[in-house]
Write a protein that holds these residues in place. Structure first.
Motif, mmCIF file in Angstrom:
data_model
loop_
_atom_site.group_PDB
_atom_site.id
_atom_site.type_symbol
_atom_site.label_atom_id
_atom_site.label_comp_id
_atom_site.label_asym_id
_atom_site.label_seq_id
_atom_site.Cartn_x
_atom_site.Cartn_y
_atom_site.Cartn_z
ATOM 1 N N UNK A 50 -6.432 -5.819 -23.068
ATOM 2 C CA UNK A 50 -6.982 -6.207 -21.670
ATOM 3 C C UNK A 50 -5.919 -6.956 -20.873
ATOM 4 N N UNK A 51 -5.272 -7.750 -21.606
ATOM 5 C CA UNK A 51 -4.129 -8.603 -20.892
ATOM 6 C C UNK A 51 -3.121 -7.777 -20.027
ATOM 7 N N UNK A 52 -2.728 -6.792 -20.984
ATOM 8 C CA UNK A 52 -1.538 -5.909 -20.118
ATOM 9 C C UNK A 52 -2.154 -5.194 -19.056
ATOM 10 N N UNK A 53 -3.320 -4.777 -19.248
ATOM 11 C CA UNK A 53 -4.105 -3.975 -18.132
ATOM 12 C C UNK A 53 -4.267 -4.871 -17.071
ATOM 13 N N UNK A 54 -4.488 -5.971 -17.125
ATOM 14 C CA UNK A 54 -4.906 -6.937 -15.924
ATOM 15 C C UNK A 54 -3.502 -7.408 -15.186
ATOM 16 N N UNK A 55 -2.430 -7.647 -16.072
ATOM 17 C CA UNK A 55 -1.164 -7.764 -15.454
ATOM 18 C C UNK A 55 -0.665 -6.475 -14.652
ATOM 19 N N UNK A 56 -0.874 -5.358 -15.189
ATOM 20 C CA UNK A 56 -0.381 -4.005 -14.505
ATOM 21 C C UNK A 56 -1.017 -3.840 -13.226
ATOM 22 N N UNK A 57 -2.351 -4.159 -13.234
ATOM 23 C CA UNK A 57 -3.384 -3.981 -11.937
ATOM 24 C C UNK A 57 -3.211 -4.907 -11.060
ATOM 25 N N UNK A 58 -3.013 -6.121 -11.363
ATOM 26 C CA UNK A 58 -3.039 -7.299 -10.565
ATOM 27 C C UNK A 58 -1.493 -7.426 -9.820
ATOM 28 N N UNK A 59 -0.682 -7.380 -10.606
ATOM 29 C CA UNK A 59 0.892 -7.457 -10.342
ATOM 30 C C UNK A 59 1.040 -6.869 -8.914
ATOM 31 N N UNK A 60 0.657 -5.418 -8.734
ATOM 32 C CA UNK A 60 1.192 -4.896 -7.145
ATOM 33 C C UNK A 60 0.046 -5.650 -6.404
ATOM 34 N N UNK A 61 -1.240 -6.061 -6.580
ATOM 35 C CA UNK A 61 -2.190 -6.410 -5.590
ATOM 36 C C UNK A 61 -1.513 -7.927 -5.014
ATOM 37 N N UNK A 62 -0.993 -8.635 -6.016
ATOM 38 C CA UNK A 62 -0.311 -9.950 -5.678
ATOM 39 C C UNK A 62 0.921 -9.669 -4.565
ATOM 40 N N UNK A 63 1.616 -8.566 -4.954
ATOM 41 C CA UNK A 63 2.810 -8.506 -4.199
ATOM 42 C C UNK A 63 2.277 -8.066 -2.762
ATOM 43 N N UNK A 113 -1.590 1.033 -15.941
ATOM 44 C CA UNK A 113 -2.136 0.206 -15.323
ATOM 45 C C UNK A 113 -1.355 -0.154 -14.002
ATOM 46 N N UNK A 114 -0.068 -0.375 -14.387
ATOM 47 C CA UNK A 114 0.782 -0.319 -12.914
ATOM 48 C C UNK A 114 0.637 0.628 -11.778
ATOM 49 N N UNK A 115 0.640 1.807 -12.332
ATOM 50 C CA UNK A 115 0.354 2.998 -11.193
ATOM 51 C C UNK A 115 -0.944 2.908 -10.711
ATOM 52 N N UNK A 116 -2.174 2.381 -11.424
ATOM 53 C CA UNK A 116 -3.427 2.355 -10.752
ATOM 54 C C UNK A 116 -3.441 1.100 -9.874
ATOM 55 N N UNK A 117 -2.514 0.074 -10.271
ATOM 56 C CA UNK A 117 -2.542 -1.094 -9.443
ATOM 57 C C UNK A 117 -1.846 -0.722 -7.840
ATOM 58 N N UNK A 118 -0.622 0.064 -8.196
ATOM 59 C CA UNK A 118 -0.103 0.595 -6.921
ATOM 60 C C UNK A 118 -1.036 1.449 -6.069
ATOM 61 N N UNK A 119 -1.921 2.367 -6.741
ATOM 62 C CA UNK A 119 -2.914 2.915 -5.990
ATOM 63 C C UNK A 119 -3.751 2.013 -4.981
ATOM 64 N N UNK A 120 -4.015 0.957 -5.792
ATOM 65 C CA UNK A 120 -5.021 -0.179 -5.180
ATOM 66 C C UNK A 120 -4.210 -1.065 -3.970
#
Length: 324
Positions: A50-63, A113-120
């Protein structure tokens, strides 16, 4: 705006947002699911997953809060720092060891998760750019209708010059004809009229050579139509064959070369526009040549970016062609 006719909305050129390809959602979602499943299958701790997924998804959004050139620095920096930290702290503190399947699955979960975050991130950037475009509107209130990506919209007339992009919602026949008559082969080289998912494009020079293309479903231009010389009557008559005369025109801002049999003049363009605006069908007095599948030669780059290859134009066609 005293320099704009009634009903016309104007935007600065280049204000339109580039829309996110839908395939990115599929790729991002698939990589995310594969990574998470792999982490669970190899015995991963649900809290770490859960933590890894959260970081991967939220990191691009924070950027999104950063300038565009700092975004890759943040993404790469955090990824490298996390990898080095795990490798250094590793076995003693977390039990992680990059040589074990479980921890490789954790890495797959992170990158999925990072790829999904980039899509978001792309989606969020699209929305922000679209809001800025609407805020930059002058003249009539913006329609908010987005013709990119094959979306089904209402009735929308659009054209552009070097400085501005223009639109008219629910255009009259006269408004559409005025836009077509203003085509000059240099600054004004495209008029598009959208009805639902259908589109009629007129390009070139109203005082010279013009091109007319139409699709009942602009998700794809397979089996779209072009106004052609009556000599082009079926697929066996190939106007692109070597030896046939070709003519240079400027269409949607691009220098293009077309067979002279696929080009026409203002009277045909006016007839096509009248029929399309009034009845949403191809004018039956014209010869419509069915375009032979997806072919980059047929559509300028600016229009290919707006189109969506891979759809079908077979539903809802008005069979207004002659001899095809």
């Amino acid at each position: 705006m005293t320099d704009l006719a009634a009903g016309v909305t104007r935007y600065p050129a280049g204000a339109a947002a580039g829309r996110m390809p839908r395939v990115l959602w599929l790729v991002g979602g698939l990589c995310f699911v594969v990574g998470v499943v792999a982490a669970f299958v190899t015995g991963g701790d649900p809290r770490w997953i859960a933590g890894i997924a959260a970081v991967g998804i939220l990191l691009p959004l924070v950027s999104l809060l950063l300038p565009w050139w700092l975004r890759p620095v943040l993404l790469i920096g955090v990824t490298v720092a996390a990898g080095l930290s795990v490798d250094r702290i590793g076995i003693e503190s977390t039990g992680w060891d990059w040589g074990r399947d479980r921890d490789l699955a954790y890495a797959a979960c992170y990158f999925g998760s990072l790829i999904l975050g980039l899509a978001l991130l792309w989606k969020a950037s699209d929305r922000r750019a679209w809001r800025r475009r609407l805020a930059s509107a002058e003249g009539a209130p913006p329609s908010g209708q987005d013709p990119t990506g094959g979306r089904k919209i209402g009735r929308l007339l659009i054209w552009s010059d070097r400085k501005y992009e223009y639109e008219v919602a629910d255009p009259s026949v006269e408004a559409a004809l005025q836009a077509v008559r203003a085509l000059d082969g240099e600054n004004h080289t495209l008029v598009s009229i959208h009805i639902g998912r259908g589109e009629l494009d007129v390009g070139g020079d109203a005082a010279g050579t013009m091109i007319i293309q139409q699709s009942d479903n602009r998700r794809s231009w397979r089996n779209g139509y072009q106004v052609a010389d009556p000599a082009v009557i079926d697929r066996k008559t190939d106007p692109w064959a070597d030896g046939r005369p070709k003519i240079n025109i400027t269409y949607a801002g691009a220098d293009k070369v077309y067979p002279d049999q696929l080009l026409t003049t203002l009277p045909a363009a006016e007839a096509a526009v009248r029929s399309w605006v009034e009845r949403a069908e191809r004018d039956r007095s014209l010869n419509w040549w069915r375009m032979p599948g997806w072919d980059g030669l047929q559509r300028p780059p600016a229009l290919q970016e707006r189109d969506t290859p891979g759809g079908s134009s077979g539903s809802g066609d008005t069979d207004a062609s002659h001899g095809l």
